[in-house]
Design an enzyme around this catalytic site. Structure first.
Site: not given
Lengths: 350, 325
Positions: B60, B129
């Protein structure tokens, strides 16, 4: 290939000790490309040295504040590297960025004014020493989160690839940045996308006060391991401006030839502390002195004179000229206005 | 007006941009061959090719940073996170780099980049998440943050986000991808930084954004059934934050409930409440009521997760407690 460069194709380890009797001889061969202007290289190295000395003085006077990281000792690395680039190539640097900025031809007055925090500075006084930018010169920062500049450079290279140019991006980073995860992420990304990115490691043996031997499992040589990313790597004597330039030319040629990212490791040394706040308790003066014996700002002109390429007088003339340039930049900075307080709100958003 | 899914609205906006502007390209994990974790980019690789639909490694920091660099060089990247929780891995790039570049370069560099990320809880993905970090990102000067609550807004906001010359975070509530809504065929955009008065009324103002509009709309229906006239405001944009629209509404209704579907503490409504306390207390008939999800890590179990997540009952309870409605 220059005698003082090594590649990861045939890797072997070497000592961190600098050589004092020149077994990594500088390249002053007759067959050097005629585009190499030795005097220009010396002039830029001397400019950086004198600029940094002036910065230190004005830091002591309180006219420059914040953190100040000087490039003293590493001049041959930055000057040799940047001299191998074209105007349409990008440069991305770290927080020890004054040398790269000046080597790229950024305006000496405006860089000094930025360090003074003045309105005439390259970032209007909003950036400071660690955040120098000049987009017109394709100098894309001065970045102060260690290793954070690497993916930015990958993105600039990605744009160059996307736009189908043969321009490239050179990204400087230090040995201290190599233990950050994003360093490895960026090497991998650049390799799988074959980005026109030149990774330029300035291994000055210390990340702030931590010797690279103390904080890295793999020892002081980085270039042999870079093969695991599928990226060709060269090692070069970072105290030898011509060797650095030649290594850069080789790597740049490969990138422009569509061979993807390349990696150069220059072994170099800062003669001064990490910043002006550093008492250097972590290293002995003997080591510093040993490296100072190879000071490129002294050894390079001495060699040029010895070889009959230039005269004492020419060197003296350049020094006088540069000394004036630096003195004028300090005057310019001191006389420049502080930014207007209304500037606080400008440049946040487009 | 034709009804389309939330994910189809986003897809339409992205596809238009890819068709109309050669500088636009996309990067993210499994957006190409796989088609995107939430199928928003399904079919794009075949249509636009691997140069413009770039599958990235699970890195990322590297691919967000690469997006920033590409934007600084004049392209218009759209970067996708598989979850806004993963933005934490790249926070250095988003905050230190994307948000600060323009300012610290004295205005020399723009970063016209869009970061899209599914946000929020409700689909039993557990603690790592299910978070809503648009609330953290909304604090950072130099980036814009939007969060649509329906397909119409999703298309209008993604169009404006891609055209904007600043970094824009588009937080896409994961629970809403399958929601249907009316979206006209005629072209429109939605201005970033403006709230939407999505229902007009005179007795109470309910304020939220993104997934939070679902419990707000449900609570508004219940209140209206009981004879109250309800005004609802969808902030749409968290930075810039449109406080003026909320103030105007409160001057009319004199009652307010602020609703986060993110965790209550430190959410966007904490900021809204502070502004209202300073600027609107004279207009209010009672306390500024604030509702948010419970301040715990998100649990996996369905019953536990539902209890933690803000629902219409929480909104109604706040209206009752604050204003006796």
């Amino acid at each position: 290939m220059a005698s003082s460069t090594k590649s990861n194709a045939k890797s072997r380890s070497q000592s961190s000790k600098p050589s004092r009797n020149g077994d990594s001889a500088p390249l002053l061969n007759k067959d050097l490309p005629s585009t190499v202007d030795h005097l220009d290289l010396f002039k830029m190295m001397y400019l950086i040295r004198q600029f940094e000395i002036a910065c230190g003085e004005n830091y002591s006077k309180g006219l420059i504040r914040g953190f100040l990281h000087l490039y003293i000792g590493q001049e041959a690395t930055g000057v040799g590297a940047v001299s191998g680039l074209r105007e349409d190539d990008y440069i991305v640097s770290h927080y020890r960025d004054h040398g790269h900025a000046l080597a790229r031809g950024m305006d000496v007055n405006r860089v000094m004014a930025e360090l003074f925090g003045r309105a005439t500075g390259t970032s209007k006084g909003k950036g400071g020493s660690m955040h120098l930018f000049d987009v017109a010169k394709r100098f894309m920062g001065g970045h102060a989160i260690v290793a954070g500049q690497l993916p930015l450079a990958a993105g600039l290279a990605l744009a160059q690839q996307y736009q189908k140019t043969d321009a490239l991006t050179m990204c400087f980073f230090g040995d201290g940045s190599t233990n950050q995860g994003v360093y490895h992420e960026t090497l991998n990304l650049a390799a799988i996308w074959k980005l026109p990115l030149l990774f330029f490691l300035e291994n000055n043996m210390y990340g702030m006060g931590s010797s690279i031997e103390r904080v890295r499992a793999g020892g002081i040589d980085f270039y042999p391991g870079i093969a695991t990313y599928g990226i060709p790597a060269l090692e070069v004597d970072g105290m030898d401006v011509l060797a650095v330039k030649e290594a850069t030319d080789v790597a740049v040629g490969k990138i422009r030839n569509g061979e993807g990212p390349q990696f150069i490791e220059a072994k170099t040394f800062r003669f001064v502390g990490h910043s002006l706040a550093d008492g250097q308790k972590y290293r002995g003066q003997e080591e510093v002195k040993e490296w100072e014996g190879r000071d490129p700002v002294l050894t390079f002109p001495a060699k040029l004179i010895e070889m009959g390429v230039v005269t004492d007088k020419e060197i003296a003339r350049i020094k006088t000229e540069v000394d004036e340039t630096v003195a004028k930049s300090v005057d310019f900075a001191e006389q420049s206005p502080e930014p207007d307080l209304s500037q606080i709100y400008n440049d946040v958003m487009v | 007006m034709p009804e389309i899914l939330f994910r189809e609205a986003l897809k339409r906006g992205l596809q238009e941009a890819l068709e109309n502007d050669p500088r636009v390209f996309m990067m993210g994990e499994d957006i190409g061959e796989y088609g995107g974790a939430y199928a928003v980019t399904d079919g794009f690789l075949e249509k636009f090719g691997p140069e413009r639909i770039k599958d990235t490694p699970i890195s990322e920091q590297a691919f967000v940073g690469a997006g920033i660099g590409a934007a600084a060089a004049g392209l218009r990247p759209i970067v996708e996170f598989m979850s806004i929780s993963f933005s934490l891995v790249a926070f250095d790039q988003i905050v230190n780099m994307a948000a600060n570049l323009r300012y610290m370069s004295g205005g020399q560099i723009n970063v016209p980049m869009v970061i899209r990320a599914p946000t929020g809880a409700g689909v039993q993905l557990g603690a790592t998440h299910s978070q809503s970090f648009e609330t953290w990102l909304a604090e950072v000067p130099g980036i814009k943050v939007v969060c649509p609550s329906n397909p119409y807004d999703a298309l209008g906001l993604i169009r404006s986000a891609i055209k904007d010359d600043n970094p824009v975070i588009v937080a896409e509530p994961a629970l809403l991808y399958g929601d249907k809504g009316n979206v006209p065929d005629e072209y429109y955009e939605i201005e970033l930084g403006k709230a939407d008065v999505s229902r007009t009324g005179t007795d109470i103002t309910l304020v939220s954004y993104g997934y939070g509009m679902r419990p707000v709309n449900s609570a508004a229906d219940s209140l209206e059934e009981r004879g109250h006239s309800v005004e609802t405001i969808d902030l749409r944009s968290l930075n810039p934050l449109d406080i003026e629209t909320v103030l105007t509404s409160i001057q009319k209704t004199n009652r307010v409930v602020l609703v986060d579907s993110a965790r209550r503490t430190g959410g966007v409504m904490a900021e809204v409440a502070a502004e209202l306390q300073q600027r609107a207390s004279e207009w209010l008939d009672g306390p500024i009521m604030r509702v948010g999800s419970i301040d715990v890590p998100w649990p996996y179990n369905r019953g536990l997760e539902r209890e933690v997540l803000t629902d219409a009952g929480d909104v109604l309870a706040a209206a009752a407690e604050g204003y006796g409605m």
